[in-house]
Design an enzyme around this catalytic site. Sequence first.
Site: not given
Lengths: 489, 491
Positions: B77, B156, B180
Amino acid sequence: MMSEYNAKKIKSANDEWEIIIGLEVHAQIITNLKLFSNGAAEFRKEANHKLDLLDIGLPGTLPVINRMAVDQAIKTGLALNATINKRSIFDRKNYFYPDLPLGYQISQFKDPIVSEGFINIDISDSKTKTIKIERLHLEQDAGKSLHDQSPDKTFIDYNRAGVALMEIVSYPDLSDWEEAGNYLTKLRSILRFVNTCDGNMEEGSLRCDANVSVRKPNEPLGTRCEIKNLNSIKNLMKAIEYEATRQVTVLEGGNKIIQETRLFDTNSGKTKTMRSKEEAHDYRYFPDPDLLPLELTDKRIEDISKTLPELPDDLKIRLLNQYGLSAYDARVISSDQGTTEYFEVLSNNRDAKQAANWIITNLFGKLNDSGKSIKDSPIDAKELGKLLDLINKQIISNKIAKEVFEEMFTSGKSAATIIEKKGLKQISNTDEIEGIVDKIISSNEKQKKQYQSGNTKVLGWFVGQVMKETKGQANPSVVNKVIIDKLKK
Amino acid sequence: MTNIMNADIKNIIKAIANKEYSVEELVNDFIKKIDKLDKFNLVSEKLYDEAILQAKKADAKKKEDRLPLEGIPIAVKDIFCTEGNKTSASSNILKNFKAPYESTVTQSLKNAGAIIICKTNMDEFAMGSASDTCNLGNVINPWTKDFSKPLTPGGSSGGSAGIMAASGACFSLGTDTGGSIRQPASFCGVVGIKPTYGRCSRFGIIAFASSLDQAGPFTKNVEDGALALTHMVSYDKKDSTTSMEKMPDLFKNLKNGVRGLKIGIPKQYDIEGIPSEIKDLWNKGKKILEKLGAEIIDISLPHTKYALPTYYIIAPAEASANLARYDGVKYGYRSKNKFEDLNEMYCKTRGEGFGKEVKRRLLIGTYVLSSGYYDAYYLHAQKVRRRIIEDFDNAFNKIDLILTPTAPSDAFMIGEKTEDPISMYLNDIFTVPSSLAGLPALSLPGAMSDNGRPLGLQLIGNTFCEDLLLRGAYAIEQEICFKNEPPLGNL
């Protein structure tokens, strides 16, 4: 001196105004690293040198507490007779400024590491006053904006950003600018004794803000103004005196004091508005979630308390009792560890009062003139001791000793060498002095007669002549005796 | 081995060890795969050159020098700082920012031999539940059938979840603040684990809400999750909030089943209005556990309904300070437009650099900390957070694990909730309470919705009991046998 002490008040035509002062002192902690990073904390000229990632607030970097800074705060708290809180919390104080790399300062707000202490200050030779300390907390320093490097750009030096500070906040117990000056002097001396801050105000390792208000006796507290960034004890005192007078003028003119932050202009000696209460920041303090509460064990506090040196108040009492010094001398000697050490060596097997006197009157004068501290004195205590021995053995007079002292200070040579080289040994030999006295009396018949007809004042003139003749080396008491004997004949 | 990219990590490691496959071949296969996934906008930066270089080095190693994750390609990420690569947290304010340091988690994985093959897109600063606040555009769920109606991968960590759904890496990294990792895992049909707060160092992870942020892996299955997590956790002196508590061996009892375990079913999670298919999945989970010998116990977590508002005070409050450093002064974006003074520089830089959702949360956060509102909002929220923690503490006196759905819906269409922040925030309703309590939790695929999209089940464990959490998840996984794959055609 046993005169009754009264704090200074601002007097006007009709009234007397009391002054209420509280001080906030920022003291840079002696430690190699910053409060929350491994950035170097030493004073440097080169900008942005040896910074850590956190010091410029890079993303994902985190604060980690510097253990030594915490220990230093504990030590200072103990020296200020304060409570060490076993649990304290770091908060974020939020505001935007380019020299504040994170956009917030890590400080302590509701739960400081140290609270409720006090300092005793001397307000006269016989009286002390207790000034209460509200709190001592740990916080980061900010960097420095440089506006003078370019006509249209500002540069930022983050060397100071994140450096460990102790903010020490007094209660508004101070009643005039002299007390404020005394308090700061005493606080600085304590910080230096425990070696947690070097107390150097010029380099900014000790900074002071003053909260000042005035009121008529027995009336409620007036509105206060905060004067920021006072960088010397002298300026602190001047600023408070100016500000208190200003407030009285405003109030007597029928106007109100506006709560605000003011700056002291060293050139004009005046304070001026920096920002009003309305413009004040809302700092939005909240506990820093990157840091756990700071928990201290009893053992850690105990271990630190064992490292505390003898502090100025205890030391002063010892100097009074052990050496019989005057209150004034004891206070001056005890205000600095270097001075105390110097004194204790110098007074060893000598007259303590004489030792104190020489330090305070002669040595301090020369050190001040040359901007040196007692630790860097060109004359160490042992050498000065030898000089005092020469005085006490009547080998030189006090007057000559002062000359020798001056020479010692500049050349670093020993007293004996200087005396030898310059032939300054005191003449105590009666025969030698008699010869000189005879010569002077015989060539000054007029003065001799004056004396004999009762004008004893002329004796001094004869002594002066002998001293002139011997370049001050004649032992004054021998000279006196010989002249009187000869004139009587 | 024909389809090595779909194999378990341990089998991939075996295949490499047995020289059935070289690391370089493996990396190249993944590179080809990732390139084919471009239309899903999962990736922020491809790190192929470096990955191939690492692969060659791995292949050149003697057998005895091989590391436990030697040559395993992973996707990271874009919130983890990786040295020398761009790290932007999908924000224009950090566009082209290159960190001169490595996050502790990615460093640990590199030290274990893993190879970072790409960085993945996400919601800007991890603020979002649909990966639709990314500066590089919306991230699209690989389960999307009709590209005129693209699905969100959740958020997210949408890019990292999506890339696992499409088998574009052996495992991927996400961060979880209020859900997330777990919610996108649910939307993408993969396993997503959030360990106990304090397990993974946050050093080098761009902060959203410091008291909640935790790193965790996305994997194809629970066993891979155990392996990935093992190499991610560590006490770190660079993060004061990491724990010294030793991580239990996640493999020791992984396959020992759930017989005798007590599973709590919190009644407060049975919310009116959640689709029946979600309730059905929850019941299915209960039945499986019961069948396997676990005891199902109804529990009460009375403060659950306050979790969401509490979270939406605490997280933005922390974020409002955490994001203050992006001011155009030291690094990152500074407005190219004219400014007269410092204040205007700040306003333009932050106004242009941050997206709408980030700005919304910074405003909320600033508001709840403001003088006069602090006590009513932030302080109050902290007190409620304590109550929520106590709820879980009380529950875990009687039970071993908690079973709930992961999210209140399946993957929705991109844009469906963008203009309605409240309904967007409701996505986190099942994941936020355990985040506030710092508990380990995971999502594993449980079923397909009527629309043909994955649905996840959430397990929540007690603090530092990741071993038990994974053991429960493994047992359910074996029963459910979720074999559905996204409709990628011949990609």
